[in-house]
Design a protein around this motif. Structure first.
Motif, PDB file in Angstrom:
ATOM      1  N   LEU A 185      -7.801  99.454  43.575  1.00 18.32           N
ATOM      2  CA  LEU A 185      -7.221  99.800  42.283  1.00 18.32           C
ATOM      3  C   LEU A 185      -6.379 101.074  42.403  1.00 18.32           C
ATOM      4  O   LEU A 185      -6.691 101.959  43.220  1.00 18.32           O
ATOM      5  N   PRO A 186      -5.328 101.195  41.630  1.00 20.19           N
ATOM      6  CA  PRO A 186      -4.506 102.420  41.690  1.00 20.19           C
ATOM      7  C   PRO A 186      -5.306 103.675  41.360  1.00 20.19           C
ATOM      8  O   PRO A 186      -5.025 104.752  41.906  1.00 20.19           O
ATOM      9  N   LYS A 187      -6.298 103.541  40.497  1.00 19.93           N
ATOM     10  CA  LYS A 187      -7.113 104.707  40.156  1.00 19.93           C
ATOM     11  C   LYS A 187      -7.912 105.195  41.348  1.00 19.93           C
ATOM     12  O   LYS A 187      -8.064 106.402  41.570  1.00 19.93           O
ATOM     13  N   ASP A 188      -8.440 104.242  42.148  1.00 17.20           N
ATOM     14  CA  ASP A 188      -9.202 104.620  43.336  1.00 17.20           C
ATOM     15  C   ASP A 188      -8.295 105.249  44.397  1.00 17.20           C
ATOM     16  O   ASP A 188      -8.682 106.214  45.063  1.00 17.20           O
ATOM     17  N   VAL A 189      -7.104 104.706  44.559  1.00 15.38           N
ATOM     18  CA  VAL A 189      -6.163 105.277  45.533  1.00 15.38           C
ATOM     19  C   VAL A 189      -5.744 106.685  45.108  1.00 15.38           C
ATOM     20  O   VAL A 189      -5.628 107.595  45.934  1.00 15.38           O
ATOM     21  N   PHE A 190      -5.528 106.868  43.809  1.00 20.04           N
ATOM     22  CA  PHE A 190      -5.150 108.184  43.304  1.00 20.04           C
ATOM     23  C   PHE A 190      -6.275 109.200  43.533  1.00 20.04           C
ATOM     24  O   PHE A 190      -6.021 110.352  43.918  1.00 20.04           O
ATOM     25  N   ALA A 191      -7.524 108.772  43.310  1.00 18.90           N
ATOM     26  CA  ALA A 191      -8.667 109.667  43.553  1.00 18.90           C
ATOM     27  C   ALA A 191      -8.804 109.994  45.037  1.00 18.90           C
ATOM     28  O   ALA A 191      -9.199 111.111  45.402  1.00 18.90           O
ATOM     29  N   HIS A 192      -8.463 109.029  45.904  1.00 23.73           N
ATOM     30  CA  HIS A 192      -8.531 109.286  47.347  1.00 23.73           C
ATOM     31  C   HIS A 192      -7.515 110.353  47.762  1.00 23.73           C
ATOM     32  O   HIS A 192      -7.838 111.288  48.504  1.00 23.73           O
ATOM     33  N   TYR A 193      -6.288 110.219  47.288  1.00 23.40           N
ATOM     34  CA  TYR A 193      -5.265 111.216  47.624  1.00 23.40           C
ATOM     35  C   TYR A 193      -5.554 112.555  46.951  1.00 23.40           C
ATOM     36  O   TYR A 193      -5.151 113.613  47.468  1.00 23.40           O
ATOM     37  N   LEU A 194      -6.235 112.518  45.827  1.00 23.46           N
ATOM     38  CA  LEU A 194      -6.616 113.778  45.178  1.00 23.46           C
ATOM     39  C   LEU A 194      -7.644 114.531  46.016  1.00 23.46           C
ATOM     40  O   LEU A 194      -7.636 115.764  46.072  1.00 23.46           O
ATOM     41  N   SER A 195      -8.516 113.808  46.689  1.00 27.77           N
ATOM     42  CA  SER A 195      -9.483 114.457  47.581  1.00 27.77           C
ATOM     43  C   SER A 195      -8.813 115.013  48.837  1.00 27.77           C
ATOM     44  O   SER A 195      -9.323 115.954  49.454  1.00 27.77           O
ATOM     45  N   LEU A 196      -7.659 114.447  49.221  1.00 28.04           N
ATOM     46  CA  LEU A 196      -6.951 114.948  50.400  1.00 28.04           C
ATOM     47  C   LEU A 196      -6.274 116.293  50.156  1.00 28.04           C
ATOM     48  O   LEU A 196      -5.798 116.919  51.106  1.00 28.04           O
ATOM     49  N   THR A 197      -6.221 116.749  48.905  1.00 24.61           N
ATOM     50  CA  THR A 197      -5.673 118.084  48.644  1.00 24.61           C
ATOM     51  C   THR A 197      -6.568 119.190  49.191  1.00 24.61           C
ATOM     52  O   THR A 197      -6.130 120.338  49.270  1.00 24.61           O
ATOM     53  N   ARG A 198      -7.788 118.855  49.573  1.00 22.14           N
ATOM     54  CA  ARG A 198      -8.699 119.826  50.200  1.00 22.14           C
ATOM     55  C   ARG A 198      -8.785 119.630  51.710  1.00 22.14           C
ATOM     56  O   ARG A 198      -9.707 120.143  52.347  1.00 22.14           O
ATOM     57  N   HIS A 199      -7.838 118.873  52.283  1.00 21.59           N
ATOM     58  CA  HIS A 199      -7.844 118.617  53.724  1.00 21.59           C
ATOM     59  C   HIS A 199      -7.518 119.899  54.487  1.00 21.59           C
ATOM     60  O   HIS A 199      -6.815 120.779  53.980  1.00 21.59           O
ATOM     61  N   HIS A 200      -8.039 119.968  55.723  1.00 22.63           N
ATOM     62  CA  HIS A 200      -7.828 121.190  56.513  1.00 22.63           C
ATOM     63  C   HIS A 200      -6.404 121.304  57.034  1.00 22.63           C
ATOM     64  O   HIS A 200      -5.941 122.402  57.357  1.00 22.63           O
ATOM     65  N   SER A 201      -5.681 120.192  57.096  1.00 20.28           N
ATOM     66  CA  SER A 201      -4.318 120.223  57.615  1.00 20.28           C
ATOM     67  C   SER A 201      -3.323 120.454  56.479  1.00 20.28           C
ATOM     68  O   SER A 201      -3.363 119.750  55.462  1.00 20.28           O
ATOM     69  N   PRO A 202      -2.417 121.416  56.614  1.00 22.69           N
ATOM     70  CA  PRO A 202      -1.412 121.625  55.544  1.00 22.69           C
ATOM     71  C   PRO A 202      -0.462 120.453  55.393  1.00 22.69           C
ATOM     72  O   PRO A 202       0.047 120.194  54.302  1.00 22.69           O
ATOM     73  N   ILE A 203      -0.211 119.710  56.489  1.00 24.53           N
ATOM     74  CA  ILE A 203       0.664 118.538  56.391  1.00 24.53           C
ATOM     75  C   ILE A 203       0.009 117.464  55.533  1.00 24.53           C
ATOM     76  O   ILE A 203       0.674 116.821  54.698  1.00 24.53           O
ATOM     77  N   ALA A 204      -1.307 117.259  55.712  1.00 32.42           N
ATOM     78  CA  ALA A 204      -2.011 116.271  54.895  1.00 32.42           C
ATOM     79  C   ALA A 204      -2.040 116.683  53.425  1.00 32.42           C
ATOM     80  O   ALA A 204      -1.888 115.835  52.535  1.00 32.42           O
TER      81      ALA A 204
END
Length: 388
Positions: free
Chosen positions: A102-121
Motif C-alpha cells: 500500500l502507498p501508506k506502508d511505502v510512505f512509512a518505510h521511507y519516513l523511517s529512512l530519514t533516521r538512516h546513518h547514511s546522509p545519501i539515504a
C-alpha cells in the motif's frame, strides 16, 4: 662370522655401558626386595621400515602443495561443509511476489529512512517523500516529528532537500505542528556549527514568509522571547537584562553575556541572519500579527469544518477562567506593546548592530537601513499612544 637368522649382537661399548649401569643400580639399592626394573642387555633391532616411512609421509602430507591438473576436479578442503539440500518446496509465508504494498506502508518505510546513518539515504528518502506527499487531510504529527530534527542534520545536502520539502508542504497542514518545528529551529540558531546556524535562519525565514497568518501568529506569540535570545547569541547581545525582565526562573544556557554588540563584519553569513531578524521583528511589531481574534477565526486550518468548532467571536477571552489554552506568561506576547516592552532592555544593542551593518552597505546595509527606520517608527507610535 654372523650366520643368517641370528640377530646381530649389541656392540661392545654398549654392553659395557649396560653392565656399568647395572652395577650402579645394585650398588645403590643393594639386594633388597625393592623392585628394580631390568635393563635389557640387548635391544630389538628388527624395525619395520615401511611403517616408519608411512608415518613420515602422513606428517608431511599437510605441508605438501597439491598440484592441480587441467581437466581434473579440484579436491575439496578438509574443512569443507556441504551446503546442498534437496527439497520439493520452499515456503516463505512473510514474502510474496504477488503482494501489493500500500502507498501508506511505502510512505512509512521511507519516513523511517530519514533516521538512516547514511546522509545519501536520508536525502533520497526526503526526495521520495517530497514527490509522494499525501493529501493534506492525511498529514499527521508523525511526519513533522521525523522531519523537524533534520534541521540539525550535519549533512548540508539533507538540510537543503528538507528546505525544499518544507516549501512544498501545505501551510494549513503545517500550522498545527509549528511548535515542534520552531523548537528545532531554535536549537539550530544556537548550534556550534556555523553552517547549521545559517540554514536554521533560512528555515525561520521560510516559515515567516508563509501567507497563513496562523503560522506567523504561533511563531511570534509563543516564541518571541526565546527567539530573541537565540538572535542575541548570534549577534553577541547581552541577554541577562532580558531574562531578568521576563522573570525567568531558570537561566538559559544559550545566553551569552557581552557588554558590547559585535560588528557584523566579524559575523559569517550576516545577510541571512539579518534577513531573518528583520522578518521576525517586522511581523512581531506590526499589525499583521497583532493577535486579533477576528483574524484568527477566518483562518482555514487543516480541516474544512474547523471554523464550526471555533470559540465564539463575540467573546474575546472565552473560557479563560478555566486556563485551558494559556501559555506561560514569560513566553506570551500577544500585542505589539508587550513585545516592544520585552525588547527594550536590548533595544540599544539592536540599534548598534543594525547601524554597523548599515555603514557596511551592500546586501547587508539595505535590510539594516529598512529595519532601523521601522524600529524608529514603532518606537514613536508606541510613545505617542502611551502619552495620548
Amino acid at each position: 662370522m654372523m650366520t643368517m637368522g641370528i640377530l646381530p649382537t649389541v656392540p661392545r661399548q654398549r654392553r659395557r655401558r649396560v653392565r656399568r649401569n647395572r652395577h650402579h643400580l645394585l650398588h645403590h639399592h643393594g639386594r633388597s626386595n625393592t623392585a628394580v626394573f631390568p635393563v635389557p642387555a640387548t635391544l630389538p633391532l628388527k624395525i619395520d621400515i615401511k611403517m616408519v616411512s608411512h608415518k613420515v609421509k602422513e606428517k608431511r602430507k599437510d605441508f605438501v602443495k597439491q598440484k592441480l591438473k587441467v581437466g581434473k576436479t579440484k579436491p575439496k578442503a578438509t574443512a569443507h561443509t556441504e551446503l546442498g539440500f534437496k527439497a520439493k518446496a520452499i515456503g516463505l509465508p512473510s514474502q510474496s511476489i504477488t503482494k501489493v504494498h500500500l502507498p501508506k506502508d511505502v510512505f512509512a518505510h521511507y519516513l523511517s529512512l530519514t533516521r538512516h546513518h547514511s546522509p545519501i539515504a536520508r536525502r533520497e528518502a526526503l526526495a521520495y517523500l517530497n514527490s509522494h506527499l499525501p493529501a493534506p487531510t492525511d498529514i499527521d504529527a508523525s511526519l513533522f516529528s521525523a522531519l523537524a530534527p533534520l534541521i540539525l542534520d550535519p549533512a548540508p545536502s539533507v538540510r537543503s532537500t528538507l528546505l525544499t520539502f518544507f516549501s512544498s508542504i501545505p501551510q494549513a497542514s503545517m500550522a498545527p505542528h509549528m511548535q515542534i518545528i520552531v523548537m528545532c529551529i531554535r536549537s539550530g540558531l544556537t548550534h556550534l556549527q556555523e553552517d547549521v546556524r545559517r540554514d536554521a535562519a533560512k528555515f525561520l525565514s521560510l516559515l515567516l514568509k508563509v501567507e497563513d497568518r496562523d503560522v506567523s501568529q504561533q511563531i511570534i506569540s509563543r516564541n518571541w522571547t526565546s527567539l530573541l535570545t537565540c538572535f542575541g547569541g548570534i549577534f553577541n547581545w547581552d541577554m541577562s537584562s532580558l531574562n531578568e525582565k521576563t522573570n525567568s526562573t531558570t537561566p538559559n544556557p544559550n545566553t551569552r553575556k557581552f557588554t558590547h554588540a559585535a560588528p557584523l563584519s566579524s559575523l559569517k553569513n550576516s545577510t541571512g541572519h539579518i534577513t531573518a531578524l528583520s522578518q521576525f521583528l517586522k511581523l512581531g511589531l506590526s499589525s499583521q500579527c497583532s493577535g486579533d481574534s477576528s483574524t484568527l477565526h477566518t483562518v482555514s486550518f487543516y480541516h474544512t469544518d474547523t471554523a464550526k468548532h471555533m470559540m465564539p467571536t463575540n467573546s474575546a477571552a472565552a473560557y479563560s477562567r478555566l486556563n485551558l489554552f494559556s501559555i506561560p506568561k514569560a513566553a506570551a506576547a500577544e500585542d505589539i506593546c508587550t513585545r516592544f516592552e520585552k525588547i527594550k532592555p536590548i533595544y540599544s544593542q539592536i540599534i548598534v548592530t543594525l547601524d554597523s551593518g548599515r555603514r557596511e552597505g551592500g546586501e547587508v546595509g539595505r535590510p539594516c537601513k529598512h529595519l532601523l527606520d521601522f524600529l524608529e517608527g514603532v518606537k514613536k507610535n508606541i510613545e505617542t499612544s502611551s502619552t495620548g
